[in-house]
Write a protein that holds these residues in place. Structure first.
Motif, PDB file in Angstrom:
ATOM      1  N   LEU A  28      -5.482  -4.064  15.750  1.00  0.00           N
ATOM      2  CA  LEU A  28      -4.512  -3.004  15.530  1.00  0.00           C
ATOM      3  C   LEU A  28      -3.437  -3.378  14.514  1.00  0.00           C
ATOM      4  O   LEU A  28      -2.625  -2.533  14.145  1.00  0.00           O
ATOM      5  N   ARG A  29      -3.404  -4.603  14.102  1.00  0.00           N
ATOM      6  CA  ARG A  29      -2.373  -4.993  13.139  1.00  0.00           C
ATOM      7  C   ARG A  29      -2.733  -4.483  11.755  1.00  0.00           C
ATOM      8  O   ARG A  29      -3.821  -4.737  11.249  1.00  0.00           O
ATOM      9  N   ARG A  30      -1.802  -3.748  11.167  1.00  0.00           N
ATOM     10  CA  ARG A  30      -2.018  -3.214   9.836  1.00  0.00           C
ATOM     11  C   ARG A  30      -1.527  -4.204   8.786  1.00  0.00           C
ATOM     12  O   ARG A  30      -0.759  -5.108   9.085  1.00  0.00           O
ATOM     13  N   ARG A  31      -1.970  -3.949   7.576  1.00  0.00           N
ATOM     14  CA  ARG A  31      -1.527  -4.809   6.475  1.00  0.00           C
ATOM     15  C   ARG A  31      -0.011  -4.704   6.287  1.00  0.00           C
ATOM     16  O   ARG A  31       0.653  -5.685   5.985  1.00  0.00           O
ATOM     17  N   THR A  32       0.517  -3.497   6.496  1.00  0.00           N
ATOM     18  CA  THR A  32       1.966  -3.310   6.355  1.00  0.00           C
ATOM     19  C   THR A  32       2.746  -4.085   7.413  1.00  0.00           C
ATOM     20  O   THR A  32       3.894  -4.469   7.174  1.00  0.00           O
ATOM     21  N   ASP A  33       2.139  -4.293   8.599  1.00  0.00           N
ATOM     22  CA  ASP A  33       2.810  -5.102   9.620  1.00  0.00           C
ATOM     23  C   ASP A  33       2.978  -6.541   9.131  1.00  0.00           C
ATOM     24  O   ASP A  33       4.044  -7.147   9.304  1.00  0.00           O
ATOM     25  N   ALA A  34       1.925  -7.068   8.526  1.00  0.00           N
ATOM     26  CA  ALA A  34       2.022  -8.431   7.986  1.00  0.00           C
ATOM     27  C   ALA A  34       3.016  -8.487   6.836  1.00  0.00           C
ATOM     28  O   ALA A  34       3.796  -9.445   6.719  1.00  0.00           O
ATOM     29  N   LEU A  35       2.998  -7.454   5.979  1.00  0.00           N
ATOM     30  CA  LEU A  35       3.950  -7.418   4.873  1.00  0.00           C
ATOM     31  C   LEU A  35       5.387  -7.394   5.379  1.00  0.00           C
ATOM     32  O   LEU A  35       6.266  -8.084   4.844  1.00  0.00           O
ATOM     33  N   ARG A  36       5.636  -6.596   6.414  1.00  0.00           N
ATOM     34  CA  ARG A  36       6.996  -6.533   6.952  1.00  0.00           C
ATOM     35  C   ARG A  36       7.409  -7.864   7.563  1.00  0.00           C
ATOM     36  O   ARG A  36       8.560  -8.286   7.438  1.00  0.00           O
ATOM     37  N   ALA A  37       6.472  -8.527   8.243  1.00  0.00           N
ATOM     38  CA  ALA A  37       6.787  -9.831   8.828  1.00  0.00           C
ATOM     39  C   ALA A  37       7.133 -10.845   7.746  1.00  0.00           C
ATOM     40  O   ALA A  37       8.126 -11.585   7.848  1.00  0.00           O
ATOM     41  N   TRP A  38       6.331 -10.876   6.669  1.00  0.00           N
ATOM     42  CA  TRP A  38       6.605 -11.816   5.584  1.00  0.00           C
ATOM     43  C   TRP A  38       7.905 -11.466   4.867  1.00  0.00           C
ATOM     44  O   TRP A  38       8.686 -12.359   4.497  1.00  0.00           O
ATOM     45  N   LEU A 184       7.772   0.779   4.110  1.00  0.00           N
ATOM     46  CA  LEU A 184       6.466   0.530   4.713  1.00  0.00           C
ATOM     47  C   LEU A 184       6.104   1.604   5.727  1.00  0.00           C
ATOM     48  O   LEU A 184       4.934   1.973   5.866  1.00  0.00           O
ATOM     49  N   ARG A 185       7.108   2.110   6.435  1.00  0.00           N
ATOM     50  CA  ARG A 185       6.839   3.192   7.393  1.00  0.00           C
ATOM     51  C   ARG A 185       6.365   4.446   6.656  1.00  0.00           C
ATOM     52  O   ARG A 185       5.421   5.118   7.100  1.00  0.00           O
ATOM     53  N   ARG A 186       7.002   4.760   5.546  1.00  0.00           N
ATOM     54  CA  ARG A 186       6.557   5.914   4.765  1.00  0.00           C
ATOM     55  C   ARG A 186       5.156   5.692   4.212  1.00  0.00           C
ATOM     56  O   ARG A 186       4.355   6.630   4.129  1.00  0.00           O
ATOM     57  N   ARG A 187       4.863   4.464   3.861  1.00  0.00           N
ATOM     58  CA  ARG A 187       3.516   4.150   3.380  1.00  0.00           C
ATOM     59  C   ARG A 187       2.500   4.356   4.492  1.00  0.00           C
ATOM     60  O   ARG A 187       1.397   4.881   4.248  1.00  0.00           O
ATOM     61  N   ASN A 188       2.839   3.958   5.711  1.00  0.00           N
ATOM     62  CA  ASN A 188       1.945   4.167   6.847  1.00  0.00           C
ATOM     63  C   ASN A 188       1.713   5.653   7.101  1.00  0.00           C
ATOM     64  O   ASN A 188       0.581   6.086   7.345  1.00  0.00           O
ATOM     65  N   LEU A 189       2.797   6.430   7.053  1.00  0.00           N
ATOM     66  CA  LEU A 189       2.663   7.865   7.281  1.00  0.00           C
ATOM     67  C   LEU A 189       1.781   8.514   6.208  1.00  0.00           C
ATOM     68  O   LEU A 189       0.967   9.399   6.520  1.00  0.00           O
ATOM     69  N   ALA A 190       1.967   8.085   4.960  1.00  0.00           N
ATOM     70  CA  ALA A 190       1.131   8.626   3.893  1.00  0.00           C
ATOM     71  C   ALA A 190      -0.331   8.260   4.107  1.00  0.00           C
ATOM     72  O   ALA A 190      -1.237   9.083   3.874  1.00  0.00           O
ATOM     73  N   ALA A 191      -0.580   7.025   4.551  1.00  0.00           N
ATOM     74  CA  ALA A 191      -1.966   6.605   4.810  1.00  0.00           C
ATOM     75  C   ALA A 191      -2.566   7.399   5.957  1.00  0.00           C
ATOM     76  O   ALA A 191      -3.752   7.779   5.922  1.00  0.00           O
TER      77      ALA A 191
END
Length: 207
Positions: A28-38, A184-191
């Motif tokens: 369930l981990r998205r790429r944006t989750d990793a990006l936000r963590a980094w 990143l949240r907006r990117r998730n919503l767009a995806a």
């Protein structure tokens, strides 16, 4: 006979997330989750590295500024006697704590270093009578002013500016982290919108 129906229970809340859940590999981990963590880690390291440097640089600049100000004040101000030209008002509560803290502005007469006599105003204790001499700091023009900055005042103001600089860096880092999360949240919503646009036709029953 059936047993009693148990009362309805509220739906369970979202499961608690581990502190480092964005770092763990899971489906369930998205790429944006990793990006936000980094991004959060990089910003944290940046704040910890930059905040002390900013505090030192700003504090040093503030110290030099206030030391120059104090030297200028020492050269352009001096302490002398001032004579009251009229009685100061009396406090309505003689002997009270408020009277000891209260100061009234009155007219005084001073003599400048070049021998000129002039009048100015200063604050004195209640009930001080005309003709009383009080110590004041004046400028070369004979205006009452504050005494030059002391070493303790310079140190206090320097520390204040250094602390503000460090807080400013921390707030900037927090704002950058919030903006990164929002992007990143907006990117998730767009995806999600794109994925749903591709999936929705499959759910539509042809007529």
């Amino acid at each position: 006979m059936a047993g009693e129906i148990p009362p309805a229970q509220p739906p369970p809340g979202p499961p608690p997330r581990p502190l480092l859940w964005r770092w763990r590999h899971n489906p369930l981990r998205r790429r944006t989750d990793a990006l936000r963590a980094w991004a959060g880690l990089v910003l944290l390291i940046a704040v910890l590295a930059v905040a002390p440097v900013a505090a030192v640089l700003v504090g040093d600049a503030a110290r030099r500024h206030y030391e120059d100000t104090a030297r200028h004040q020492t050269l352009t101000r001096y302490e002398t006697d001032a004579t009251l030209t009229r009685d100061a008002p009396r406090h309505p509560e003689p002997g009270s704590d408020e009277e000891r803290k209260t100061r009234y502005p009155v007219e005084v007469r001073v003599v400048t270093r070049d021998g000129r006599t002039r009048t100015t105003r200063t604050e004195v204790r209640p009930g001080t009578t005309a003709g009383t001499a009080v110590r004041v700091w004046i400028t070369a023009d004979g205006e009452v002013t504050d005494p030059p900055l002391t070493a303790e005042e310079i140190r206090s103001r320097t520390l204040g500016w250094a602390l503000l600089a460090a807080i400013g860096v921390a707030l900037t880092g927090a704002a950058a982290h919030a903006l990164t999360g929002l992007a990143l949240r907006r990117r998730n919503l767009a995806a999600w919108d794109t994925a749903w646009a591709e999936t929705a036709p499959r759910w539509t029953t042809p007529t």
